[in-house]
Design a protein around this motif. Structure first.
Motif, PDB file in Angstrom:
ATOM      1  N   LYS A   1     -50.330  20.402 -70.850  1.00 32.87           N
ATOM      2  CA  LYS A   1     -49.800  20.196 -72.205  1.00 32.87           C
ATOM      3  C   LYS A   1     -50.310  18.911 -72.845  1.00 32.87           C
ATOM      4  O   LYS A   1     -50.381  18.797 -74.051  1.00 32.87           O
ATOM      5  N   GLN A   2     -50.639  17.908 -72.025  1.00 34.46           N
ATOM      6  CA  GLN A   2     -50.989  16.601 -72.571  1.00 34.46           C
ATOM      7  C   GLN A   2     -52.484  16.320 -72.581  1.00 34.46           C
ATOM      8  O   GLN A   2     -52.940  15.447 -73.291  1.00 34.46           O
ATOM      9  N   GLY A   3     -53.230  17.020 -71.780  1.00 36.10           N
ATOM     10  CA  GLY A   3     -54.664  16.803 -71.770  1.00 36.10           C
ATOM     11  C   GLY A   3     -55.057  15.455 -71.189  1.00 36.10           C
ATOM     12  O   GLY A   3     -54.260  14.747 -70.608  1.00 36.10           O
ATOM     13  N   PHE A   4     -56.339  15.130 -71.364  1.00 40.95           N
ATOM     14  CA  PHE A   4     -56.885  13.896 -70.817  1.00 40.95           C
ATOM     15  C   PHE A   4     -57.677  13.194 -71.906  1.00 40.95           C
ATOM     16  O   PHE A   4     -58.669  13.747 -72.407  1.00 40.95           O
TER      17      PHE A   4
ATOM     18  N   SER B   1     -57.105  19.448 -70.902  1.00 43.17           N
ATOM     19  CA  SER B   1     -57.172  19.087 -69.489  1.00 43.17           C
ATOM     20  C   SER B   1     -57.857  20.160 -68.659  1.00 43.17           C
ATOM     21  O   SER B   1     -57.658  21.357 -68.874  1.00 43.17           O
ATOM     22  N   ALA B   2     -58.649  19.716 -67.704  1.00 42.83           N
ATOM     23  CA  ALA B   2     -59.233  20.630 -66.721  1.00 42.83           C
ATOM     24  C   ALA B   2     -58.179  21.004 -65.677  1.00 42.83           C
ATOM     25  O   ALA B   2     -58.343  21.969 -64.936  1.00 42.83           O
ATOM     26  N   LEU B   3     -57.096  20.244 -65.631  1.00 37.84           N
ATOM     27  CA  LEU B   3     -56.017  20.499 -64.680  1.00 37.84           C
ATOM     28  C   LEU B   3     -55.020  21.467 -65.307  1.00 37.84           C
ATOM     29  O   LEU B   3     -54.541  21.247 -66.412  1.00 37.84           O
ATOM     30  N   GLU B   4     -54.697  22.519 -64.597  1.00 40.79           N
ATOM     31  CA  GLU B   4     -53.831  23.535 -65.180  1.00 40.79           C
ATOM     32  C   GLU B   4     -52.353  23.195 -65.116  1.00 40.79           C
ATOM     33  O   GLU B   4     -51.561  23.727 -65.880  1.00 40.79           O
ATOM     34  N   GLY B   5     -51.959  22.324 -64.211  1.00 43.49           N
ATOM     35  CA  GLY B   5     -50.544  21.986 -64.069  1.00 43.49           C
ATOM     36  C   GLY B   5     -49.815  22.980 -63.180  1.00 43.49           C
ATOM     37  O   GLY B   5     -50.297  24.076 -62.911  1.00 43.49           O
TER      38      GLY B   5
END
Length: 135
Positions: A109-112, A117-121
């Motif tokens: 939701k917050q990105g980088f 974001s490449a991270l899915e959470g």
């Protein structure tokens, strides 16, 4: 002139009204009670609770400012107060902010740095993986 081995620490202690105002504006999920700023983090069970405790423990140790914790199956209560100053100081607000940012971080939701974001959470829809009840 005399000197001592102890550093002079004159930490600013915030008044109750100042603490309340600062919490409302900067840390809305925290509250003042009995001279402590507090926050209850709800988890999805013991695994999530331990992850919150370990995260808070790491941040507190790195900051060299240690909160009191209440730990239960599905929640963690974090309490901060600067004992040496006998009140709430910038140390408490700074550590509370870092704890809040870290525990509530949702990369999907917050990105980088303003980018997706490449991270899915954590897949919160699947109860096998869900561990934090985000605000």
């Amino acid at each position: 002139m005399t000197t001592t081995d102890e550093p002079a620490t004159h930490e600013r202690v915030y008044s109750e009204a100042e603490v309340t105002q600062k919490l409302q504006s900067d840390l809305p999920h925290w509250f003042l009670e009995d001279g402590w700023i507090r926050r209850k983090f709800k988890t999805s069970g013991w695994k999530g609770t331990l992850m919150v405790v370990n995260t808070v423990g790491h941040l507190a140790e790195a900051a060299w400012h240690h909160p009191d914790l209440t730990v239960s199956y599905a929640f963690v209560i974090v309490k901060l107060c600067t004992h040496s100053a006998k009140g709430i100081t910038d140390k408490d607000f700074e550590l509370a902010t870092k704890i809040e940012e870290t525990i509530q971080w949702q990369p999907n939701k917050q990105g980088f740095k303003g980018q997706p974001s490449a991270l899915e959470g954590t897949p919160n829809e699947d109860p096998r993986f869900k561990y934090i009840k985000y605000d």
